[in-house]
Write a protein that holds these residues in place. Structure first.
Motif, short mmCIF file in Angstrom:
data_model
loop_
_atom_site.label_atom_id
_atom_site.label_comp_id
_atom_site.label_asym_id
_atom_site.label_seq_id
_atom_site.Cartn_x
_atom_site.Cartn_y
_atom_site.Cartn_z
N GLN A 362 0.83 -1.20 0.00
CA GLN A 362 0.00 0.00 0.00
C GLN A 362 0.87 1.25 0.00
O GLN A 362 1.79 1.38 0.81
CB GLN A 362 -0.93 0.01 1.22
CG GLN A 362 -1.96 1.12 1.18
CD GLN A 362 -2.89 1.08 2.37
OE1 GLN A 362 -2.55 0.52 3.41
NE2 GLN A 362 -4.07 1.67 2.25
N ASP A 363 0.59 2.17 -0.91
CA ASP A 363 1.33 3.42 -1.02
C ASP A 363 0.38 4.49 -1.55
O ASP A 363 0.31 4.77 -2.75
CB ASP A 363 2.52 3.25 -1.97
CG ASP A 363 3.35 4.51 -2.15
OD1 ASP A 363 3.05 5.51 -1.47
OD2 ASP A 363 4.28 4.50 -2.98
N VAL A 364 -0.39 5.08 -0.63
CA VAL A 364 -1.41 6.04 -1.03
C VAL A 364 -0.80 7.29 -1.63
O VAL A 364 -1.30 7.84 -2.62
CB VAL A 364 -2.30 6.40 0.18
CG1 VAL A 364 -3.33 7.46 -0.21
CG2 VAL A 364 -3.01 5.14 0.70
N ALA A 365 0.31 7.76 -1.05
CA ALA A 365 0.96 8.97 -1.57
C ALA A 365 1.43 8.77 -3.00
O ALA A 365 1.21 9.62 -3.88
CB ALA A 365 2.13 9.35 -0.67
N GLY A 366 2.08 7.63 -3.26
CA GLY A 366 2.52 7.34 -4.62
C GLY A 366 1.35 7.17 -5.57
O GLY A 366 1.43 7.57 -6.75
N ALA A 367 0.25 6.60 -5.08
CA ALA A 367 -0.94 6.41 -5.91
C ALA A 367 -1.55 7.76 -6.29
O ALA A 367 -2.00 7.96 -7.43
CB ALA A 367 -1.95 5.55 -5.16
N LYS A 368 -1.56 8.70 -5.35
CA LYS A 368 -2.11 10.03 -5.64
C LYS A 368 -1.32 10.71 -6.77
O LYS A 368 -1.90 11.37 -7.64
CB LYS A 368 -2.07 10.90 -4.39
CG LYS A 368 -3.13 10.57 -3.35
CD LYS A 368 -3.04 11.53 -2.18
CE LYS A 368 -4.13 11.26 -1.15
NZ LYS A 368 -4.03 12.19 0.01
N LYS A 369 -0.02 10.55 -6.75
CA LYS A 369 0.82 11.14 -7.79
C LYS A 369 0.47 10.58 -9.17
O LYS A 369 0.42 11.31 -10.16
CB LYS A 369 2.29 10.90 -7.49
CG LYS A 369 2.82 11.67 -6.28
CD LYS A 369 4.30 11.39 -6.05
CE LYS A 369 4.83 12.16 -4.85
NZ LYS A 369 6.28 11.87 -4.60
N LEU A 370 0.22 9.27 -9.22
CA LEU A 370 -0.15 8.65 -10.49
C LEU A 370 -1.48 9.20 -11.00
O LEU A 370 -1.65 9.44 -12.21
CB LEU A 370 -0.23 7.13 -10.34
CG LEU A 370 1.09 6.37 -10.25
CD1 LEU A 370 0.83 4.89 -9.97
CD2 LEU A 370 1.89 6.52 -11.54
N ILE A 371 -2.44 9.38 -10.10
CA ILE A 371 -3.74 9.93 -10.49
C ILE A 371 -3.57 11.34 -11.04
O ILE A 371 -4.18 11.73 -12.05
CB ILE A 371 -4.71 9.92 -9.30
CG1 ILE A 371 -5.07 8.47 -8.92
CG2 ILE A 371 -5.98 10.71 -9.62
CD1 ILE A 371 -5.80 7.69 -9.99
N GLN A 372 -2.74 12.12 -10.38
CA GLN A 372 -2.50 13.49 -10.85
C GLN A 372 -1.81 13.49 -12.22
O GLN A 372 -2.16 14.28 -13.11
CB GLN A 372 -1.66 14.24 -9.82
CG GLN A 372 -2.40 14.50 -8.51
CD GLN A 372 -1.50 14.99 -7.39
OE1 GLN A 372 -0.29 15.14 -7.57
NE2 GLN A 372 -2.07 15.24 -6.22
N GLU A 373 -0.83 12.60 -12.40
CA GLU A 373 -0.14 12.50 -13.69
C GLU A 373 -1.11 12.11 -14.80
O GLU A 373 -0.99 12.58 -15.94
CB GLU A 373 0.98 11.45 -13.60
CG GLU A 373 2.17 11.85 -12.75
CD GLU A 373 3.17 10.72 -12.63
OE1 GLU A 373 3.01 9.71 -13.36
OE2 GLU A 373 4.09 10.83 -11.81
N ALA A 374 -2.07 11.28 -14.45
CA ALA A 374 -3.04 10.82 -15.45
C ALA A 374 -4.16 11.84 -15.68
O ALA A 374 -4.99 11.65 -16.58
CB ALA A 374 -3.64 9.48 -15.01
N GLY A 375 -4.19 12.89 -14.85
CA GLY A 375 -5.26 13.88 -14.97
C GLY A 375 -6.61 13.27 -14.66
O GLY A 375 -7.63 13.63 -15.28
N ALA A 376 -6.63 12.34 -13.71
CA ALA A 376 -7.85 11.56 -13.45
C ALA A 376 -8.59 11.98 -12.19
O ALA A 376 -9.56 11.33 -11.81
CB ALA A 376 -7.48 10.07 -13.35
N THR A 377 -8.14 13.02 -11.53
CA THR A 377 -8.83 13.47 -10.32
C THR A 377 -10.30 13.76 -10.62
O THR A 377 -10.62 14.47 -11.58
CB THR A 377 -8.15 14.72 -9.74
OG1 THR A 377 -6.78 14.43 -9.46
CG2 THR A 377 -8.84 15.17 -8.46
N GLY A 378 -11.17 13.19 -9.80
CA GLY A 378 -12.61 13.36 -9.98
C GLY A 378 -13.24 12.39 -10.95
O GLY A 378 -14.47 12.40 -11.14
#
Length: 541
Positions: A362-378
C-alpha cells in the motif's frame, strides 16, 4: 465465489486459494487467524449407511456443459466422470480413457476404457465420447466450457474404442482440460432421449461415476446412491447414500454443522471459522487450492483504460485490512491474478517465478501522484456489488474507500445475485460497469489455464485486453509438451499480466472443509470439484 470464464457462468465466492505447503500460516496481527494446510484426512475405517452434506446453494443444472460453479461440480464430481482424472494432489491420471497419445502436435488420441457401464447398465462406447465432447462445440448448447474447444477442428471415432481429436493448432492444455467438466462423458442415447430436459430435476443424468443420481427435491436436496456396477474398485463408495442439502444462509449452515444435522461441507463462510475451529463434534480443515481473488477491470477502453489509474487503485488498497474483514485473516495477499497453487506442472519453479514478482504494498501517496499524472482526479469508476456474498460487499467498500483517498469517485452499483452472475456471461450486462470482483480457480494443475484466458478474443478476457507479445506467448506455451518449458513461458505471461494489471490481485485463501467426527476420508483440497470426493468418505470409528 467462482466467476466464470466461458460462455455463461455462475458466480461463486471461492473461499480457496493456493497453499505452498503444510507449514502454519501467520495471520495478520491476530494469532487466531493462523492456519495450517492439511492435504488429506485420515482414511475411513469402514462403511456408513448415509452421509448428509451441505451446499451453499442449489445447482441451477446438473448438465456438465454448464457445470462451472461449486454446487453443481461438488455433486457431479461423484456422479459423472471424465476422460482424464485429476487427483487430490493435482496429478493427471487416466480416467475413462485408459490411455492417451499425441502422435503429433495437432492430435490427441484417446483409448476408451473397456468394461465401463453407465448407471442404466449400458456400456461406454467411443460414440458416447464423441457425442459428449461435441456438445461443447454446438452453439445451440451454449456450453460454459466452449473455450476449451477453441482449437479443436474435429472429434471422431477412429477405432472400436478409440477417439481422435484433431486440432487447428497445438494445444497441450486441451488434454488436461479433459479432466474437467469439458471432458465429462455421458451416454449418447440418454442425451438424445433427455433433450432439453437433460440435467434438470426431472430429466436427470446418466453417467459412470461411483454414485448415481437418486432424487432431486427442488429447493431442498439432491440425494445420490451407491452405484454397485462402478468400474474402479479403488474408489468403491463407502456410503450407501449421500444427501446434499441446500443451506444458503451462512449462519444456518454453520449451525447445522455444529448441531450435527449435516456431516460436512466445503466452502465454508469465514464468519463461522471461529466456531467451527473450536467445535467438539468435528474439525475444520484448510486444504490446497488454486484460487485467487481479484478485481477485473471490465472495459480497458473506459475509465480504467489508463494503466496509471489501475496501478494507483491497486497501490491504494489495504489488502491486509481486506483480508481481515473479508476472510477473518485466513488468507495471504496475492502478487498475481493466477494463484501459485495452480502451478501443479512445476510447483518448485513456481515459487521462484512468484518470488520475482513485485510485492503489492500500500502506497497512497505514490498512488495520488499517479492519479495526478493521469489527470484523473474526480474521474468516476462504477463497481458492481451484490449480496451474493458478504465478501463482495467488503471488497467493494474497500475499493470505494481507496478511490476516495485518491480523489476518484467510485460508485457502487448494487446488482441482484443472478445479475451478478450475468456479468460473467453476458457482455451487455457489463455495460456501464468498470470493475467487478472475482474469485477464480483453475480446474487443472496448469497455470496456462488461467493466463490463457487473457489472450485477445477469449470469452473470459472481460476487459478486452490485447497484446501481440502476450498472444504469441500463449500460443508458444500451448505448443510446449514439456511441462517445465511450458511453465517457463507461462512465467513470462504472468510477468506481463502483473505489469499491465489486466486483473488487480487481492488475496489467496485455502480451500475449507468441515467434517463431523463420525466420518472421514474426504480430500480437503479444491480438486474435490473434479474428483469423486464422496467415494472414500466413510466411518471414522
Amino acid at each position: 465465489m467462482r466467476t466464470s470464464r466461458f460462455a455463461a457462468m455462475t458466480a461463486l465466492l471461492a473461499l480457496a486459494t493456493a497453499a505452498c505447503g503444510g507449514a502454519p500460516r501467520a495471520g495478520h496481527g491476530d494469532d487466531s487467524a493462523a492456519f495450517e494446510i492439511t492435504e488429506d484426512t485420515p482414511p475411513a475405517k469402514g462403511p456408513v449407511d448415509s452421509v448428509t452434506w451441505s451446499l451453499y446453494a442449489e445447482p441451477q443444472s446438473l448438465d456438465y456443459a454448464y457445470a462451472f460453479d461449486y454446487p453443481p461440480n461438488t455433486v457431479l464430481a461423484n456422479v459423472c466422470e471424465q476422460l482424464i482424472r485429476i487427483t487430490p494432489d493435482l496429478k493427471v491420471q487416466p480416467g475413462l480413457a485408459s490411455a492417451v497419445a499425441s502422435p503429433d502436435s495437432k492430435r490427441w488420441v484417446y483409448t476408451i476404457r473397456p468394461g465401463v457401464r453407465f448407471h442404466d447398465g449400458s456400456a461406454l462406447t467411443a460414440e458416447d465420447v464423441v457425442a459428449s465432447l461435441s456438445r461443447h462445440m454446438d452453439p445451440k448448447i451454449g456450453s460454459y466450457w466452449v473455450s476449451a474447444f477453441l482449437n479443436v477442428d474435429s472429434i471422431k471415432k477412429t477405432g472400436p474404442m478409440e477417439v481422435t481429436v484433431h486440432l487447428k493448432k497445438p494445444d497441450q492444455l486441451f488434454n488436461e482440460e479433459m479432466g474437467t467438466s469439458a471432458g465429462t462423458i455421458e451416454s449418447a442415447a440418454f442425451l438424445a432421449r433427455a433433450g432439453q430436459g437433460y440435467g434438470t430435476p426431472d430429466g436427470g443424468v446418466n453417467c459412470t461415476g461411483p454414485y448415481s443420481l437418486d432424487k432431486w427435491q427442488k429447493g431442498q436436496s439432491i440425494t445420490l446412491k451407491k452405484f454397485d456396477g462402478y468400474w474402479d474398485p479403488a474408489l468403491a463408495p463407502k456410503a450407501n447414500t449421500v444427501k446434499n442439502v441446500f443451506i444458503q444462509d451462512p449462519s444456518a449452515r454453520v449451525n447445522a454443522l455444529l448441531a450435527g444435522e449435516v456431516d460436512g461441507g466445503y466452502l465454508l463462510p469465514p464468519s463461522g471459522f471461529a466456531k467451527l475451529r473450536t467445535a467438539a463434534n468435528g474439525k475444520l480443515y484448510f486444504g490446497p487450492s488454486t484460487t485467487a481473488v481479484s478485481l477485473i477491470p471490465t472495459d480497458l477502453k473506459g475509465a480504467l483504460g489508463d494503466l496509471r489509474i489501475r496501478r494507483a487503485l491497486s497501490m491504494a488498497l489495504d489488502r491486509t485490512g481486506i483480508i481481515k474483514a473479508a476472510m477473518g485473516g485466513v488468507a495471504t495477499p496475492a502478487k498475481a491474478p493466477g494463484a501459485i497453487g495452480a502451478w501443479g506442472i512445476a510447483p518448485d519453479a513456481a515459487k521462484d517465478y512468484y518470488a520475482r514478482l513485485p510485492a503489492l504494498t500500500q502506497d497512497v501517496a505514490g498512488a495520488k501522484k499517479l492519479i495526478q499524472e493521469a489527470g484523473a482526479t474526480g474521474r468516476k469508476i462504477v463497481m458492481a456489488t451484490s449480496t451474493l456474498s458478504p465478501e463482495i460487499g467488503v471488497i467493494a467498500n474497500a475499493v470505494q474507500s481507496a478511490g476516495r483517498a485518491l480523489g476518484l469517485e467510485v460508485e457502487l452499483k448494487a446488482v441482484a445475485p443472478d445479475a451478478y452472475t450475468a456479468l460473467f456471461s453476458d457482455p451487455k450486462a457489463r455495460e456501464g460497469i468498470d470493475l467487478m470482483m472475482t474469485s477464480w480457480y483453475d480446474s487443472t494443475p496448469d497455470p496456462l489455464e488461467f493466463y490463457g484466458i487473457l489472450q485477445t478474443g477469449n470469452f473470459a478476457n472481460y476487459g478486452g485486453y490485447s497484446d501481440p507479445e502476450y498472444d504469441a506467448l500463449v500460443d508458444q506455451a500451448g505448443s510446449q509438451a514439456d511441462p517445465s518449458a511450458r511453465a517457463a513461458t507461462v512465467a513470462k505471461l504472468q510477468e506481463i499480466a502483473v505489469r499491465d494489471l489486466v486483473w488487480i490481485p487481492l488475496y489467496e485463501v485455502p480451500h475449507t472443509m468441515f467434517l463431523n467426527n463420525r466420518v472421514t476420508g474426504a480430500p480437503t483440497g479444491i480438486a474435490q470439484l473434479v474428483y469423486p470426493w464422496a467415494a472414500p468418505l466413510g466411518s471414522a470409528g
